[in-house]
Design a protein around this motif. Sequence first.
Motif, mmCIF file in Angstrom:
data_model
loop_
_atom_site.group_PDB
_atom_site.id
_atom_site.type_symbol
_atom_site.label_atom_id
_atom_site.label_comp_id
_atom_site.label_asym_id
_atom_site.label_seq_id
_atom_site.Cartn_x
_atom_site.Cartn_y
_atom_site.Cartn_z
ATOM 1 N N GLY A 13 0.835 -1.195 0.000
ATOM 2 C CA GLY A 13 0.000 0.000 0.000
ATOM 3 C C GLY A 13 0.867 1.241 0.000
ATOM 4 O O GLY A 13 1.654 1.470 0.933
ATOM 5 N N PRO A 16 -2.074 7.416 0.385
ATOM 6 C CA PRO A 16 -2.927 8.286 -0.439
ATOM 7 C C PRO A 16 -2.190 9.203 -1.398
ATOM 8 O O PRO A 16 -2.830 9.879 -2.196
ATOM 9 C CB PRO A 16 -3.692 9.104 0.609
ATOM 10 C CG PRO A 16 -2.750 9.171 1.769
ATOM 11 C CD PRO A 16 -2.034 7.855 1.792
ATOM 12 N N GLY A 93 -3.181 3.900 -1.787
ATOM 13 C CA GLY A 93 -3.995 3.598 -0.615
ATOM 14 C C GLY A 93 -3.593 2.289 0.022
ATOM 15 O O GLY A 93 -2.425 2.033 0.284
ATOM 16 N N ASP A 94 -4.573 1.434 0.259
ATOM 17 C CA ASP A 94 -4.359 0.133 0.878
ATOM 18 C C ASP A 94 -4.713 -0.955 -0.122
ATOM 19 O O ASP A 94 -5.761 -0.862 -0.780
ATOM 20 C CB ASP A 94 -5.223 -0.003 2.132
ATOM 21 C CG ASP A 94 -4.960 -1.299 2.880
ATOM 22 O OD1 ASP A 94 -4.292 -1.247 3.923
ATOM 23 O OD2 ASP A 94 -5.409 -2.369 2.426
ATOM 24 N N THR A 122 -5.381 4.525 3.759
ATOM 25 C CA THR A 122 -6.321 4.635 2.651
ATOM 26 C C THR A 122 -6.666 6.105 2.376
ATOM 27 O O THR A 122 -6.472 6.981 3.232
ATOM 28 C CB THR A 122 -7.580 3.809 2.914
ATOM 29 O OG1 THR A 122 -8.351 3.719 1.715
ATOM 30 C CG2 THR A 122 -8.425 4.410 4.020
ATOM 31 N N ALA A 123 -7.169 6.361 1.184
ATOM 32 C CA ALA A 123 -7.384 7.742 0.738
ATOM 33 C C ALA A 123 -8.295 8.524 1.670
ATOM 34 O O ALA A 123 -8.102 9.721 1.879
ATOM 35 C CB ALA A 123 -7.954 7.735 -0.678
ATOM 36 N N TYR A 146 -17.287 3.093 3.369
ATOM 37 C CA TYR A 146 -16.543 3.268 2.127
ATOM 38 C C TYR A 146 -17.243 2.472 1.036
ATOM 39 O O TYR A 146 -17.549 1.291 1.224
ATOM 40 C CB TYR A 146 -15.117 2.734 2.255
ATOM 41 C CG TYR A 146 -14.240 3.376 3.302
ATOM 42 C CD1 TYR A 146 -14.559 4.596 3.893
ATOM 43 C CD2 TYR A 146 -13.063 2.756 3.711
ATOM 44 C CE1 TYR A 146 -13.742 5.171 4.840
ATOM 45 C CE2 TYR A 146 -12.230 3.324 4.663
ATOM 46 C CZ TYR A 146 -12.572 4.529 5.227
ATOM 47 O OH TYR A 146 -11.767 5.097 6.170
ATOM 48 N N TYR A 174 -15.197 6.190 -3.359
ATOM 49 C CA TYR A 174 -13.966 6.051 -4.129
ATOM 50 C C TYR A 174 -14.325 5.881 -5.608
ATOM 51 O O TYR A 174 -15.342 5.269 -5.956
ATOM 52 C CB TYR A 174 -13.194 4.807 -3.695
ATOM 53 C CG TYR A 174 -12.528 4.867 -2.339
ATOM 54 C CD1 TYR A 174 -11.140 4.827 -2.236
ATOM 55 C CD2 TYR A 174 -13.272 4.930 -1.162
ATOM 56 C CE1 TYR A 174 -10.504 4.851 -1.003
ATOM 57 C CE2 TYR A 174 -12.656 4.956 0.073
ATOM 58 C CZ TYR A 174 -11.267 4.915 0.153
ATOM 59 O OH TYR A 174 -10.661 4.944 1.381
#
Length: 259
Positions: A13, A16, A93-94, A122-123, A146, A174
């Motif tokens: 990852g 972001p 991100g992840d 993550t973002a 999310y 997203y």
Amino acid sequence: MTYLSQGRVLLVGAGPGAVDLMTLRAMRMLETADAVVYDRLVSPEILGFAPPDARMIAVGKGPKCPTVPQERINEILYDLAREGLCVARLKGGDPLIFGRGSEEAEYLRARGVAVEYCPGITAAQGMAASTGVPLTHRGLSTGVRYVTGHRARNAPLDLDWKSLASEDTTLVVYMGAANIAEIALNLMREGLPGALPVMAVSEATTPREIRRVSRLDRIGLDMAAAPLPAPVLFVIGHVVSLYRDTALPFDLPEAMAGE
């Protein structure tokens, strides 16, 4: 399961966007890679930390753009590992949040390739830190969800709109830039008010970050009139009312600024 004796794939990852939001583990994995297979959401600053002699292979996906099919990405990772290489599969991100990391791991492990994960910020978390808009806040939001705003091969969105249309929850979308008007309309049909605040954040945490505050009944028109560069994250909920345009960028030490 018998694994290949040398080759392996690291599902990393990249966070972001900002270099200093990568974990130490992610940086170490990237620096040891013989090959880097990266998505378009990985910032150029982060790619600058790959070894100078590493093979750099772009496999980014994007709406309405030529893309490398997921099946081909799986094959690329396998072929590189079969050569005995250490492969960093670098994802924005992840890798386990809308990153298809688990799909790639399943494919590789079934063929004897060892896989390791490295989580990433993550973002949504990066956006919250850079803008000051929290994902939850007492009295405004008791939870966060999310969701993806894009389906593979441009399939119709089939989200559970009724469960998503909760004013007590922050909704983070997203990959929704192309479908945000449809998303907003479906949420309003299920009862969310048109005046509910929405924030769109482009390239969150990077020097190119752009923020746009709107309303649920206006965000589709605003994005159509002035599209933002990808990637764009949407935050829908009362927490956006806390936004104040006062967040200042954190200056990186020169050694961390990237190439």
